[in-house]
Motif scaffolding. Sequence first.
Motif: not given
Length: 371
Positions: A79-85, A125-134
């Motif tokens: 879900r985090a990666e989808a949000r990032e995309r 938001e993108r950076d936050e999503a990327a950090g969460l995915a990582e």
Amino acid sequence: MKRDALEAAYSVRLQRAEADRAALLQRAEEAEQRAAAATQRLGETQHELVGASARLGATEHALAGLREKIGALSEARRRAEARERSLASALAEMKQALDETRSRSADGGAAVATLAGALDRVIAERDEAAGLAEALSARVAALEAEVGDWQARKADLFNRIERAAQKSLNDYEAVFERVGLDPKKIATETRAPAQGGPFEPLDPEAEAGLDIGTDIRLAALMRDLEQANLLRIAADRLPFAMPVEGARRTSGFGKRRDPFRGRWSMHNGVDWAGPSGTPIKATADGVVSFAGRQSGYGKIVIIQHAFGYETRYAHLKRSRVKVGQRVERGAVIGDMGNTGRSTGTHLHYEVRVDDRPIDPEKFIKAARKVL
């Protein structure tokens, strides 16, 4: 002088007999100690099997919990990666819109500022999503490593249980083979009433995680454990134990000279001599079928066991059991005495199968040498 010589010779013979008796008692005591140690080792093996099986179950439970966590985290990561995309796509569109706004009008300052602010928020938001995915990826990797550790523990436990089960099974099979019994036949006769039906696992997901090789090993292990347990139950029902402790063996099974008539006769049991009142113990689980007096035997206890076996304990001073009473191996059933056709205080012990006498020491020695 002649009388003195006879007395001296008698004294020497008596000393030799006492020395022989002491040596026999020592050997009997050592044999009993070996049997006790072997029984303890077998008990420890069974205890290890139970403990290892419990630990294996706990390991399976821990693995199931870890897999569940990994599944949840993997879903969160997706879900985090989808949000990032999605945010990256929105960011690209907003950058394009900002560039177009800047190129169309020099007076579009307000619109540019609005787009720039929105752009900054999307970037955040993108950076936050990327950090969460990582972070989720790192957590999944850590859990997968933990799963690997648990799987290694599980494999080690599985191997240990397999070895313990095989050793226990081999020991029991050797005992039965030494007395001429077929372990497979004995296990089949000991087995619970017939059961069957299709296999319906309680946890299909856990079953689905087993590979074919593990499934085959598990099935083989369960067969070995079941077989060993059936033979253990059967061994408790057969006369593999000593009926008396610390006694002196005075006569074995087979042809001998009758102590009263001096003529050759068949002795259907084994005699052990000891002090009057020495406790006599049941050599296997069973049911008392007779407790009273019989001609020649004096006071006697007869116990019926599984598979057509029977044990007899004769010349007792008194019986401590009643007809119909269920007894376990090692239970005191009477006291050593000198009743019936007997030349002195001793136990006459018989083992019969389908009323045919067999050598009791064959069972006792088999258990001592193997177990």
